[in-house]
Design a protein around this motif. Structure first.
Motif: not given
Length: 199
Positions: A147-176
């Motif tokens: 769903x669009x909200x899921x895509x947007x919120x998930x992407x923004x959360x991943x961007x935030x975690x990347x800024x904090x220095x986390x690996x994108x793949x590992x962060x993606x698994x955590x958000x999922x």
């Protein structure tokens, strides 16, 4: 040939259902994902995909597949476009993993999740990822898998975690994992906070 069939639910089981429409009973093969959405409804609309089997050992036959929504049908069509992934394998993938889990496994190169499905080996998992990753990553499907909200919120959360220095793949698994446990209604801040507890 058919876009969807809407009718009275005559028979259902986890592998197929029969919908009666204007006096004709249509047998449609379904995924467990679709089966779980049928519940106790008396009538239902399924989006269809028609396959024509023309093998030397069997007569020409038509096989209908039914999906609870257009996104799952489009995902099925993307899967069967991959070499060595037939209709049965695609349906098995959609029965074993929800569309969003399957989506994440492909775009995040998570072959292990794909291999957790019976009959999917290392080569098949890699082929699915190679063939579909770019298509899904660029959102080339006719409808969003998520769903669009899921895509947007998930992407923004991943961007935030990347800024904090986390690996994108590992962060993606955590958000999922957070979304799987707590649903898709979380805000970006809540997603990040919950993901940080896992990371």
């Amino acid at each position: 040939m058919y876009s969807y069939i809407e009718g009275k639910l005559i028979e259902k089981n986890p592998a197929y259902i029969v919908l009666e429409c204007n006096g004709i009973g249509y047998l449609l093969n379904i995924s467990l994902n679709t089966f779980s959405k049928l519940k106790d409804k008396e009538s239902f609309r399924l989006y269809t995909h028609l396959t024509i089997k023309n093998e030397a050992t069997t007569p020409v036959g038509f096989v209908l597949y039914g999906f609870a929504d257009e996104n799952e049908r489009e995902f099925f069509r993307q899967l069967i476009s991959v070499s060595w992934v037939g209709n049965s394998t695609a349906l098995l993938l959609l029965s074993s993993l929800s569309p969003d889990k399957l989506f994440n496994a492909i775009v995040e190169n998570d072959a292990a999740t794909l291999q957790s499905v019976k009959g999917i080996g290392t080569k098949s998992a890699q082929r699915i990822i190679i063939d579909l990753k770019d298509k899904l990553d660029k959102r080339k499907l006719t409808g969003d898998i998520l769903e669009p909200a899921y895509n947007t919120n998930r992407d923004e959360a991943l961007s935030g975690l990347a800024v904090l220095g986390f690996n994108k793949i590992i962060a993606g698994k955590a958000v999922t994992k957070v979304i799987d446990r707590k649903g898709m209604d979380l805000s970006v801040e809540e997603l990040i906070k919950e993901a940080l507890k896992i990371l």
